[in-house]
Design a protein around this motif. Structure first.
Motif, PDB file in Angstrom:
ATOM      1  N   ASN A  14       0.488  -1.336  -0.707  1.00 43.21           N
ATOM      2  CA  ASN A  14      -0.278   0.121   0.186  1.00 43.21           C
ATOM      3  C   ASN A  14       0.823   1.325  -0.500  1.00 43.21           C
ATOM      4  N   GLY A  15       0.624   1.868  -0.913  1.00 42.69           N
ATOM      5  CA  GLY A  15       1.640   3.768  -0.924  1.00 42.69           C
ATOM      6  C   GLY A  15       2.091   2.953  -2.263  1.00 42.69           C
ATOM      7  N   ASN A  16       2.159   1.882  -3.466  1.00 41.98           N
ATOM      8  CA  ASN A  16       2.761   2.131  -4.160  1.00 41.98           C
ATOM      9  C   ASN A  16       2.445   1.673  -5.571  1.00 41.98           C
ATOM     10  N   ILE A  17       3.742   1.930  -6.728  1.00 34.87           N
ATOM     11  CA  ILE A  17       2.633   2.137  -8.180  1.00 34.87           C
ATOM     12  C   ILE A  17       2.205   0.712  -8.271  1.00 34.87           C
ATOM     13  N   SER A  18       1.392   0.398  -9.340  1.00 38.40           N
ATOM     14  CA  SER A  18       1.093  -1.016  -9.543  1.00 38.40           C
ATOM     15  C   SER A  18       2.345  -1.461 -10.112  1.00 38.40           C
ATOM     16  N   ILE A  19       2.050  -3.137 -10.300  1.00 37.10           N
ATOM     17  CA  ILE A  19       3.317  -3.109 -11.533  1.00 37.10           C
ATOM     18  C   ILE A  19       3.374  -3.288 -12.506  1.00 37.10           C
ATOM     19  N   VAL A  20       1.439  -2.643 -13.173  1.00 31.88           N
ATOM     20  CA  VAL A  20       1.720  -2.716 -14.468  1.00 31.88           C
ATOM     21  C   VAL A  20       2.055  -1.271 -14.565  1.00 31.88           C
ATOM     22  N   GLU A  21       1.671  -0.191 -13.330  1.00 33.19           N
ATOM     23  CA  GLU A  21       2.648   1.394 -13.393  1.00 33.19           C
ATOM     24  C   GLU A  21       3.869   1.197 -13.521  1.00 33.19           C
ATOM     25  N   LEU A  22       4.508   0.462 -12.743  1.00 34.16           N
ATOM     26  CA  LEU A  22       5.242   0.320 -13.100  1.00 34.16           C
ATOM     27  C   LEU A  22       6.329  -0.290 -14.111  1.00 34.16           C
ATOM     28  N   VAL A  23       5.917  -1.079 -14.926  1.00 32.14           N
ATOM     29  CA  VAL A  23       6.815  -1.496 -16.011  1.00 32.14           C
ATOM     30  C   VAL A  23       6.196  -0.421 -17.046  1.00 32.14           C
ATOM     31  N   MET A  50      -0.882  17.143 -21.645  1.00 34.03           N
ATOM     32  CA  MET A  50      -0.136  16.043 -20.592  1.00 34.03           C
ATOM     33  C   MET A  50      -1.455  14.888 -21.210  1.00 34.03           C
ATOM     34  N   PHE A  51      -0.763  14.031 -20.901  1.00 32.94           N
ATOM     35  CA  PHE A  51      -1.745  12.457 -20.953  1.00 32.94           C
ATOM     36  C   PHE A  51      -1.159  11.361 -19.919  1.00 32.94           C
ATOM     37  N   ARG A  52      -2.903  10.680 -20.219  1.00 34.70           N
ATOM     38  CA  ARG A  52      -3.067   9.872 -19.734  1.00 34.70           C
ATOM     39  C   ARG A  52      -2.965   8.063 -20.063  1.00 34.70           C
ATOM     40  N   ILE A  53      -1.684   7.189 -19.680  1.00 35.81           N
ATOM     41  CA  ILE A  53      -2.170   5.998 -19.590  1.00 35.81           C
ATOM     42  C   ILE A  53      -2.925   5.422 -19.775  1.00 35.81           C
ATOM     43  N   LYS A  54      -3.989   4.621 -20.693  1.00 28.74           N
ATOM     44  CA  LYS A  54      -4.372   4.205 -20.530  1.00 28.74           C
ATOM     45  C   LYS A  54      -4.129   2.919 -20.268  1.00 28.74           C
ATOM     46  N   GLY A  55      -5.389   2.804 -18.739  1.00 29.17           N
ATOM     47  CA  GLY A  55      -5.292   1.586 -17.964  1.00 29.17           C
ATOM     48  C   GLY A  55      -3.835   1.007 -16.909  1.00 29.17           C
ATOM     49  N   THR A  56      -3.949   3.002 -16.295  1.00 31.91           N
ATOM     50  CA  THR A  56      -2.693   3.268 -15.234  1.00 31.91           C
ATOM     51  C   THR A  56      -3.800   4.284 -14.764  1.00 31.91           C
ATOM     52  N   SER A  57      -3.098   4.763 -13.368  1.00 30.66           N
ATOM     53  CA  SER A  57      -3.312   6.206 -12.895  1.00 30.66           C
ATOM     54  C   SER A  57      -1.980   7.417 -12.972  1.00 30.66           C
ATOM     55  N   LEU A  58      -0.945   6.744 -14.337  1.00 33.81           N
ATOM     56  CA  LEU A  58       0.458   7.812 -14.896  1.00 33.81           C
ATOM     57  C   LEU A  58      -0.085   8.413 -15.765  1.00 33.81           C
ATOM     58  N   VAL A  59      -0.073  10.083 -15.557  1.00 32.96           N
ATOM     59  CA  VAL A  59       0.280  10.976 -16.935  1.00 32.96           C
ATOM     60  C   VAL A  59       1.234  11.905 -16.837  1.00 32.96           C
ATOM     61  N   CYS A  60       1.408  11.919 -18.466  1.00 34.45           N
ATOM     62  CA  CYS A  60       2.991  12.091 -18.626  1.00 34.45           C
ATOM     63  C   CYS A  60       2.852  13.975 -19.728  1.00 34.45           C
ATOM     64  N   LEU A  61       4.589  13.933 -19.309  1.00 34.54           N
ATOM     65  CA  LEU A  61       4.278  15.539 -20.684  1.00 34.54           C
ATOM     66  C   LEU A  61       5.419  15.191 -20.729  1.00 34.54           C
ATOM     67  N   PHE A  62       5.480  15.692 -22.097  1.00 31.43           N
ATOM     68  CA  PHE A  62       7.060  15.190 -22.835  1.00 31.43           C
ATOM     69  C   PHE A  62       6.976  16.139 -23.560  1.00 31.43           C
ATOM     70  N   LEU A  63       8.521  17.614 -22.759  1.00 28.13           N
ATOM     71  CA  LEU A  63       8.176  18.312 -23.481  1.00 28.13           C
ATOM     72  C   LEU A  63       8.626  18.376 -24.889  1.00 28.13           C
ATOM     73  N   ASP A  64       9.651  17.521 -25.084  1.00 29.32           N
ATOM     74  CA  ASP A  64      10.230  17.467 -26.802  1.00 29.32           C
ATOM     75  C   ASP A  64       9.270  17.517 -28.029  1.00 29.32           C
ATOM     76  N   SER A  65       7.884  16.384 -26.977  1.00 31.84           N
ATOM     77  CA  SER A  65       6.747  16.458 -27.427  1.00 31.84           C
ATOM     78  C   SER A  65       6.130  18.101 -28.392  1.00 31.84           C
TER      79      SER A  65
END
Length: 196
Positions: free
Chosen positions: A6-15, A177-192
């Motif tokens: 409890n408190g860690n990111i999930s294995i799917v998110e870690l991958v 920003m965009f969300r990675i489907k199936g996760t609670s991760l959101v990303c922002l890539f400044l080069d894009s």
């Protein structure tokens, strides 16, 4: 051990995070929120062998003295994760720099504009997520940095969702920003962002 507590990111998110690190090959990584160091270890293990990682955590002795109020239930995580236990004693430990402090008052100036990747997983309270997101943008290399947030859309941590939605709606660069489907991760890539 890859199994989350409890408190860690999930294995799917870690991958997913490991794939981002392997694809982007960051040489300088900053993590806001160390907890037990499981994510830190995986950032180091998937980054180039000369990469360095800085990880900031709020120590238990600062509880009750933070600039902003923590989200409900966060006190059970502060200082409870044996910060760094996962990477201590590993081959990656000498490339991981442990920092302690309140992310709302910590002096980030030595790291500004230097980071290839920032992982934001500190306090889930709205003021902290807004603060940490703006800090992450300052830390990132302006034309090539990447920011990844954890816990978007997760019940009980609505401060993350509200903060990122507000930033998406109000602030130009955060509109990419965009969300990675199936996760609670959101990303922002400044080069894009610069190619838009």
């Amino acid at each position: 051990c890859m199994e989350p507590v409890n408190g860690n990111i999930s294995i799917v998110e870690l991958v997913a995070l490991a794939r981002i690190v392997r694809a982007r090959r960051p040489k300088a990584i900053f993590e806001i929120g160390t907890f037990n160091g499981r994510t830190t270890l995986n950032l180091a293990a998937n980054a180039p062998t000369d990469a360095e990682i800085w990880t900031l955590d709020l120590p238990r002795e600062m509880m009750g003295r933070t600039k902003f109020r923590l989200a409900p239930a966060e006190s059970m995580f502060v200082g409870a994760g044996d910060a760094g236990v996962f990477f201590c004693g590993t081959e990656f430990e000498d490339r991981i720099h442990r920092l302690v402090g309140d992310s709302a008052t910590f002096d980030f100036s030595p790291y500004e504009g230097q980071m290839d990747l920032i992982f934001v997983d500190g306090s889930h309270a709205l003021p902290y997520v807004l603060n940490d997101s703006r800090v992450a943008l300052r830390l990132a290399k302006a034309d090539s940095g990447a920011i990844v947030w954890h816990d978007y859309g997760v019940g009980g941590w609505d401060g993350v969702t509200r903060a990122l939605n507000r930033l998406y709606d109000e602030d130009g660069v955060f509109g990419s920003m965009f969300r990675i489907k199936g996760t609670s991760l959101v990303c922002l890539f400044l080069d894009s962002e610069k190619r838009r």
